[in-house]
Scaffold this motif. Structure first.
Motif, PDB file in Angstrom:
ATOM      1  N   VAL A 110       0.848   6.380 -13.798  1.00  0.00           N
ATOM      2  CA  VAL A 110       1.999   5.725 -13.162  1.00  0.00           C
ATOM      3  C   VAL A 110       1.023   4.652 -12.265  1.00  0.00           C
ATOM      4  O   VAL A 110       0.496   5.263 -11.180  1.00  0.00           O
ATOM      5  N   PHE A 111       1.184   3.472 -12.288  1.00  0.00           N
ATOM      6  CA  PHE A 111       0.594   2.569 -11.595  1.00  0.00           C
ATOM      7  C   PHE A 111       1.674   2.077 -10.588  1.00  0.00           C
ATOM      8  O   PHE A 111       1.577   2.330  -9.352  1.00  0.00           O
ATOM      9  N   GLY A 112       2.597   1.036 -11.040  1.00  0.00           N
ATOM     10  CA  GLY A 112       3.608   0.729 -10.280  1.00  0.00           C
ATOM     11  C   GLY A 112       5.170   1.301 -10.874  1.00  0.00           C
ATOM     12  O   GLY A 112       5.131   2.215 -12.049  1.00  0.00           O
ATOM     13  N   ILE A 113       6.218   1.105 -10.272  1.00  0.00           N
ATOM     14  CA  ILE A 113       7.583   1.507 -11.034  1.00  0.00           C
ATOM     15  C   ILE A 113       8.138   0.405 -11.435  1.00  0.00           C
ATOM     16  O   ILE A 113       8.521  -0.675 -10.914  1.00  0.00           O
ATOM     17  N   ASP A 114       8.778   0.477 -12.569  1.00  0.00           N
ATOM     18  CA  ASP A 114       9.390  -0.242 -13.480  1.00  0.00           C
ATOM     19  C   ASP A 114      10.751  -0.356 -12.941  1.00  0.00           C
ATOM     20  O   ASP A 114      11.683   0.439 -13.433  1.00  0.00           O
ATOM     21  N   THR A 115      11.031  -1.208 -11.769  1.00  0.00           N
ATOM     22  CA  THR A 115      12.382  -1.239 -11.504  1.00  0.00           C
ATOM     23  C   THR A 115      12.930  -2.596 -10.947  1.00  0.00           C
ATOM     24  O   THR A 115      11.780  -3.513 -10.416  1.00  0.00           O
ATOM     25  N   THR A 116      14.035  -3.138 -10.880  1.00  0.00           N
ATOM     26  CA  THR A 116      14.499  -4.256 -10.226  1.00  0.00           C
ATOM     27  C   THR A 116      15.031  -3.934  -9.180  1.00  0.00           C
ATOM     28  O   THR A 116      15.563  -4.981  -8.336  1.00  0.00           O
ATOM     29  N   ASP A 117      15.099  -2.664  -8.424  1.00  0.00           N
ATOM     30  CA  ASP A 117      15.424  -2.490  -7.150  1.00  0.00           C
ATOM     31  C   ASP A 117      14.704  -3.281  -6.139  1.00  0.00           C
ATOM     32  O   ASP A 117      13.386  -3.225  -6.400  1.00  0.00           O
ATOM     33  N   PRO A 118      14.980  -3.708  -5.151  1.00  0.00           N
ATOM     34  CA  PRO A 118      14.226  -4.476  -4.207  1.00  0.00           C
ATOM     35  C   PRO A 118      13.606  -3.333  -3.266  1.00  0.00           C
ATOM     36  O   PRO A 118      13.870  -3.236  -1.920  1.00  0.00           O
ATOM     37  N   VAL A 119      12.661  -2.342  -3.842  1.00  0.00           N
ATOM     38  CA  VAL A 119      12.008  -1.437  -3.157  1.00  0.00           C
ATOM     39  C   VAL A 119      10.347  -1.441  -3.714  1.00  0.00           C
ATOM     40  O   VAL A 119      10.102  -1.681  -4.440  1.00  0.00           O
ATOM     41  N   ILE A 120       9.805  -0.923  -2.473  1.00  0.00           N
ATOM     42  CA  ILE A 120       8.106  -0.519  -2.563  1.00  0.00           C
ATOM     43  C   ILE A 120       8.019   0.944  -2.417  1.00  0.00           C
ATOM     44  O   ILE A 120       9.111   1.418  -1.660  1.00  0.00           O
ATOM     45  N   PHE A 121       6.857   1.510  -2.470  1.00  0.00           N
ATOM     46  CA  PHE A 121       6.624   2.787  -2.107  1.00  0.00           C
ATOM     47  C   PHE A 121       5.263   3.092  -1.461  1.00  0.00           C
ATOM     48  O   PHE A 121       4.353   2.282  -1.534  1.00  0.00           O
ATOM     49  N   VAL A 122       5.442   3.882  -0.487  1.00  0.00           N
ATOM     50  CA  VAL A 122       4.104   4.258   0.394  1.00  0.00           C
ATOM     51  C   VAL A 122       3.540   5.654   0.039  1.00  0.00           C
ATOM     52  O   VAL A 122       4.252   6.628  -0.047  1.00  0.00           O
ATOM     53  N   THR A 123       2.246   5.858  -0.291  1.00  0.00           N
ATOM     54  CA  THR A 123       1.765   7.133  -0.555  1.00  0.00           C
ATOM     55  C   THR A 123       0.529   7.174   0.375  1.00  0.00           C
ATOM     56  O   THR A 123      -0.096   6.227   0.604  1.00  0.00           O
ATOM     57  N   ILE A 124       0.503   8.228   0.858  1.00  0.00           N
ATOM     58  CA  ILE A 124      -0.753   8.730   1.737  1.00  0.00           C
ATOM     59  C   ILE A 124      -1.826   9.706   1.586  1.00  0.00           C
ATOM     60  O   ILE A 124      -1.272  10.919   1.204  1.00  0.00           O
ATOM     61  N   ASP A 125      -2.915   9.369   1.520  1.00  0.00           N
ATOM     62  CA  ASP A 125      -3.867  10.502   0.729  1.00  0.00           C
ATOM     63  C   ASP A 125      -4.741  11.278   1.971  1.00  0.00           C
ATOM     64  O   ASP A 125      -4.817  10.809   3.094  1.00  0.00           O
ATOM     65  N   ASP A 126      -5.205  12.274   1.651  1.00  0.00           N
ATOM     66  CA  ASP A 126      -6.330  13.053   2.171  1.00  0.00           C
ATOM     67  C   ASP A 126      -5.880  13.979   3.177  1.00  0.00           C
ATOM     68  O   ASP A 126      -5.683  15.282   3.079  1.00  0.00           O
ATOM     69  N   GLY A 127      -5.233  13.225   4.609  1.00  0.00           N
ATOM     70  CA  GLY A 127      -4.717  14.142   5.547  1.00  0.00           C
ATOM     71  C   GLY A 127      -5.766  14.454   6.679  1.00  0.00           C
ATOM     72  O   GLY A 127      -5.546  15.206   7.697  1.00  0.00           O
ATOM     73  N   THR A 128      -6.731  13.575   6.959  1.00  0.00           N
ATOM     74  CA  THR A 128      -7.886  14.011   7.769  1.00  0.00           C
ATOM     75  C   THR A 128      -7.401  13.610   9.116  1.00  0.00           C
ATOM     76  O   THR A 128      -7.777  14.495  10.086  1.00  0.00           O
ATOM     77  N   VAL A 129      -6.747  12.605   9.348  1.00  0.00           N
ATOM     78  CA  VAL A 129      -6.207  12.518  11.009  1.00  0.00           C
ATOM     79  C   VAL A 129      -4.880  12.892  11.239  1.00  0.00           C
ATOM     80  O   VAL A 129      -3.904  12.143  10.283  1.00  0.00           O
ATOM     81  N   ALA A 130      -4.441  13.902  11.826  1.00  0.00           N
ATOM     82  CA  ALA A 130      -2.845  14.039  12.263  1.00  0.00           C
ATOM     83  C   ALA A 130      -2.549  13.372  13.543  1.00  0.00           C
ATOM     84  O   ALA A 130      -2.428  14.006  14.581  1.00  0.00           O
ATOM     85  N   ASP A 131      -1.967  12.351  13.283  1.00  0.00           N
ATOM     86  CA  ASP A 131      -1.616  11.413  14.435  1.00  0.00           C
ATOM     87  C   ASP A 131      -0.169  11.653  14.891  1.00  0.00           C
ATOM     88  O   ASP A 131       0.792  11.180  14.153  1.00  0.00           O
ATOM     89  N   PRO A 132       0.031  12.286  16.107  1.00  0.00           N
ATOM     90  CA  PRO A 132       1.470  12.263  16.469  1.00  0.00           C
ATOM     91  C   PRO A 132       2.237  11.064  16.482  1.00  0.00           C
ATOM     92  O   PRO A 132       3.419  11.169  16.145  1.00  0.00           O
ATOM     93  N   ALA A 133       1.614  10.029  16.870  1.00  0.00           N
ATOM     94  CA  ALA A 133       2.216   8.692  16.934  1.00  0.00           C
ATOM     95  C   ALA A 133       2.675   8.115  15.352  1.00  0.00           C
ATOM     96  O   ALA A 133       3.855   7.597  15.343  1.00  0.00           O
TER      97      ALA A 133
END
Length: 294
Positions: A110-133
């Protein structure tokens, strides 16, 4: 081929006056006591001079009256609590999305999502820095994310990811040690992928069911191992996000784009910039898992 986070994935393919608080009552009580003593003396002229005993009796009577009055008319200020405003509702698919599953024994790409909905997606990797902000920003904006985690960060600050998970975000396997999987034996690949799934289940009681290969490096064998671990998709990306810069394989930002970023010190600034660009493009940030159902 480029490393994860540096480009395309490898495809090996005015306030009112304050009201008096309960702390002012002691002064008021003293004033009332003094007035009461004077009134007692004036009201009883034939009883002789006011002695210590009579004054004490007057004082006791007056204090009792004051105390009763305070109990009837005064309430202590309530404890101050901080209640966060409800986060904006996350948009879901406008139409029914077909479940995704392994194909021919391999977790599909899965590279992108085949959709006409006006949406994008955020994925976050690894987890090294746990920023409360970052935690607070995601809570107040309601921005959904999909996490792909490694063993070290989960063992170091599991509560950080649990807080994010409680917001409705999923935790997914990014392998235990973030190694380049094609260089490993099938048994080692499985240990890396399934081992992280097991750790997520042990720590959070759940795992998301999605997989991302470290550096975006995988082959058919890796995808087969992912499927054997119960993972339904190998998720890549169409754009990267770092240091507040969005880099897209095919500009401009468009519906279905999957953006990869990392738990690094610049994450807050990066998320703020991505949201600014999405807003300007008339796009919303949706939950990837909703578009890749089991």
């Amino acid at each position: 081929m480029v490393d994860e986070g540096s480009g395309a994935p490898e495809r090996t393919p005015d306030a009112p006056e304050p009201r008096p608080t309960w702390r002012a009552w002691p002064l008021i009580a003293v004033f009332v006591v003094l007035v009461g003593v004077g009134a007692f003396a004036l009201a009883n002229p034939d009883d002789g001079p006011v002695t210590a005993e009579t004054a004490s009796a007057a004082t006791d009577t007056t204090l009792a009256a004051v105390t009763e009055s305070m109990l009837e008319t005064t309430t202590l200020p309530p404890e101050t609590t901080t209640t966060a405003a409800p986060a904006p509702m996350v948009p879901g698919p406008s139409a029914t999305v077909a479940p995704i599953a392994a194909v021919d024994g391999a977790a599909p790409e899965v590279f992108g999502i085949d959709t006409t909905d006006p949406v994008i997606f955020v994925t976050i990797d690894d987890g090294t820095v746990a920023d409360p902000a970052v935690l607070e920003y995601l809570r107040t904006t309601g921005m959904p994310i999909t996490m792909f985690l490694n063993e070290g960060p989960v063992r170091t600050h599991p509560e950080f990811f649990e807080a994010l998970r409680q917001m409705g975000n999923t935790v997914n396997s990014h392998t235990l040690g973030h190694k380049s999987l094609p260089a490993l034996s099938p048994e080692q690949q499985r240990a890396e992928i399934c081992g992280m799934v097991d750790l997520l289940n042990e720590t959070y009681g759940t795992s998301g069911g999605l997989f991302r290969a470290p550096f975006g490096r995988y082959n058919l064998g890796v995808r087969q191992q992912a499927a054997s671990c119960g993972l339904r998709a190998t998720v890549q990306w169409t754009g990267t996000l770092a240091d507040g810069v969005v880099t897209l394989q095919e500009p401009p930002l468009k519906p279905g784009d999957v953006i990869v970023t990392h738990f690094t010190p610049d994450l807050l600034v990066s998320l703020q910039e991505l949201k600014r660009q999405a807003d300007a493009a008339g796009l919303r940030i949706a939950r990837l898992d909703d578009y890749l159902p089991a």
